[in-house]
Write an enzyme that holds these catalytic residues in place. Structure first.
Site, short mmCIF file in Angstrom:
data_model
loop_
_atom_site.label_atom_id
_atom_site.label_comp_id
_atom_site.label_asym_id
_atom_site.label_seq_id
_atom_site.Cartn_x
_atom_site.Cartn_y
_atom_site.Cartn_z
N CYS A 94 -0.78 -8.33 17.20
CA CYS A 94 -0.46 -6.90 17.28
C CYS A 94 -0.69 -6.40 18.70
CB CYS A 94 -1.32 -6.12 16.28
SG CYS A 94 -0.86 -4.39 16.13
N THR A 338 -2.82 12.83 -3.24
CA THR A 338 -1.59 13.04 -3.98
C THR A 338 -1.03 14.43 -3.66
OG1 THR A 338 -0.56 13.09 -6.18
CG2 THR A 338 -2.81 13.95 -6.02
N TYR A 339 0.29 14.52 -3.73
CA TYR A 339 0.96 15.80 -3.54
C TYR A 339 1.70 16.19 -4.83
CZ TYR A 339 -0.08 14.52 1.25
OH TYR A 339 -0.74 14.13 2.40
N THR A 350 0.74 10.81 -10.15
CA THR A 350 1.00 9.47 -9.59
C THR A 350 -0.22 8.56 -9.67
OG1 THR A 350 0.39 10.21 -7.36
CG2 THR A 350 2.72 10.39 -7.99
N GLU A 415 6.04 9.21 1.91
CA GLU A 415 5.54 8.51 0.73
C GLU A 415 5.37 7.02 1.03
OE1 GLU A 415 7.19 10.99 -3.05
OE2 GLU A 415 8.73 10.20 -1.70
#
Length: 444
Positions: A94, A338-339, A350, A415
């Site tokens: 990386c 979470t939304y 979710t 998401e």
């Protein structure tokens, strides 16, 4: 400056990610307040921070952890902290993380020749290399013997337990961040090697993401993606309403089925750049499946026998005060983040999907929860998502744009970044659990 013959560098990339078009980043809108906070504390807003700002509650606690790891008083000098992170990032080829920590290492007063090869670093730092490669690729192989070789009275050079736990968290933190960097397709910073050019842009050049799936049949893609979302929504509801209880034997069988499933991954990338390769010992040592088919696997780690909540947290708090609290906050925030939406749907619970992702990653690392039905993983995680998750969690340097775009085709990029955060934190916790267990056994 141009008139005076001074060459002015030009950034090669448009936006922080080669997977997420810059204009879509603007639409989804990183939180401005958290970006301002980051700029005031770091003096810049890098690509990593910009992507994470799509989830400000997570970024806020992440920045606190990074500040504690690298800036607050602790057993390791600041230049060593960044050098250890350089060595950790090199394991996953990386160059983004290698260059970030190399610059910080030099700013902290580190000796430049250490970056030219491991042989220039002190023996004490070189002695971490076995632990570094195991943490990065096969943490389940870490035993109390590895700890003893570094901290026992006869060890030369000798690490204190406080120094070692600091180094372990630095390495595991960087390995997991490499997963995030590769999984989100981060572009090099404008001041990185590969991030700028002195050549002027071509007149015929039209900036467009080469990773955009625009070449596909847009209408058919939308229809297929919408169907996938509806199917997933239905499965989540069915699982939440399911009353059937499995026997313990069936639960174990389902775990073994997930663990031994053959998931193909991308082709291996080309050779890493020299700035990375010169810092890697045994570059041929890579990830291997925890339980290859037909081979005897190492013992499973049962979460009931050794967990972060009951064992790891208190050990970290004892050896490196407050760090356990910072890490615990990260784990809690990402687990509960979470939304209440999914793709084009609002008001969605979710929880089952997030839990399936977390437990699948721990499954790949040989960690089993006795009270979890691993049949849910197969129901909720489509194969293309499993390919992405396994690639990013286990050998992130093999992540490609195709793998990123192939799963959750109708979901927002934010998401998918959320999924990357879950992969990153679940991987971090899994690696820490194996090492902390080894330290616990050593201390008995």
């Amino acid at each position: 400056m141009l008139e005076e013959g001074v060459k002015v560098p030009r950034a090669l990339a448009s936006g922080p990610s080669c997977f997420i078009p810059a204009k879509e980043m603007l639409i989804e809108g990183p939180n401005q307040d958290i970006l301002i906070e980051s700029f005031l504390s770091l003096g810049r807003v890098d690509h990593l921070t910009t992507i994470m700002a799509l989830h400000p509650s997570y970024l806020s606690c992440f920045l606190k952890t990074q500040h504690a790891l690298f800036e607050l008083d602790g057993p390791l000098p600041r230049d060593w902290r960044h050098y250890i992170s350089v060595l950790a990032a090199a394991r996953h080829h990386c160059s983004y993380m290698v260059q970030q920590h190399s610059a910080a290492f030099l700013e902290a007063g580190g000796e430049e020749n250490w970056l030219g090869g491991l042989e220039h670093a002190p023996a004490k730092l070189r002695s971490l290399q076995t632990l570094n490669k195991l943490l990065a690729h096969r943490p389940w192989l870490i035993t109390q013997q590895h700890i003893q070789e570094l901290v026992c009275a006869g060890a030369e050079p000798r690490w204190s337990l406080a120094e070692l736990i600091h180094a372990v968290i630095l390495m595991a933190n960087t390995h997991s961040l490499c997963s995030f960097v590769w999984g989100c397709g981060l572009n090099p910073e404008p001041d990185h090697v590969g991030g700028y050019t002195f050549h002027p842009p071509s007149p015929s050049h039209i900036p467009r993401s080469t990773h955009s799936p625009a070449h596909e049949d847009g209408r058919q893609e939308l229809m297929d993606g919408a169907v996938e979302v509806e199917v997933l929504m239905k499965r989540m509801v069915e699982l939440q309403e399911q009353e059937e209880e499995c026997t313990q034997e069936e639960m174990v069988t389902r775990f073994e089925r997930e663990r031994s499933e053959s998931i193909p991954t991308a082709v291996v990338r080309g050779a890493p750049p020299e700035l990375v390769l010169c810092l890697v010992e045994e570059p041929e040592f890579r990830y291997e499946d925890f339980a290859p088919r037909g081979e005897q696997s190492p013992p499973i780690m049962r979460a009931q026998d050794y967990s972060w909540e009951d064992h790891g947290f208190s050990l970290v708090q004892r050896l490196l005060p407050d760090m356990g609290q910072f890490l615990d906050e990260e784990f809690q925030v990402v687990s509960n983040l979470t939304y209440h939406r999914m793709a084009m749907h609002e008001g969605v619970d979710t929880c089952t999907l997030r839990k399936a992702l977390w437990n699948y990653i721990h499954c790949l690392y040989g960690i089993r929860y006795d009270d979890y039905d691993y049949g849910s993983v197969n129901v909720l995680l489509e194969r293309s998502l499993k390919v992405f998750v396994k690639t990013v969690a286990c050998h992130p340097e093999q992540t490609t744009a195709h793998i990123y775009h192939a799963f959750w085709r109708h979901f927002r990029h934010s998401e998918k970044v959320h999924a990357n955060l879950i992969v990153m934190e679940a991987r971090l916790q899994a690696a820490l659990l194996y090492t902390l267990r080894a330290i616990t056994y050593y201390m008995r």
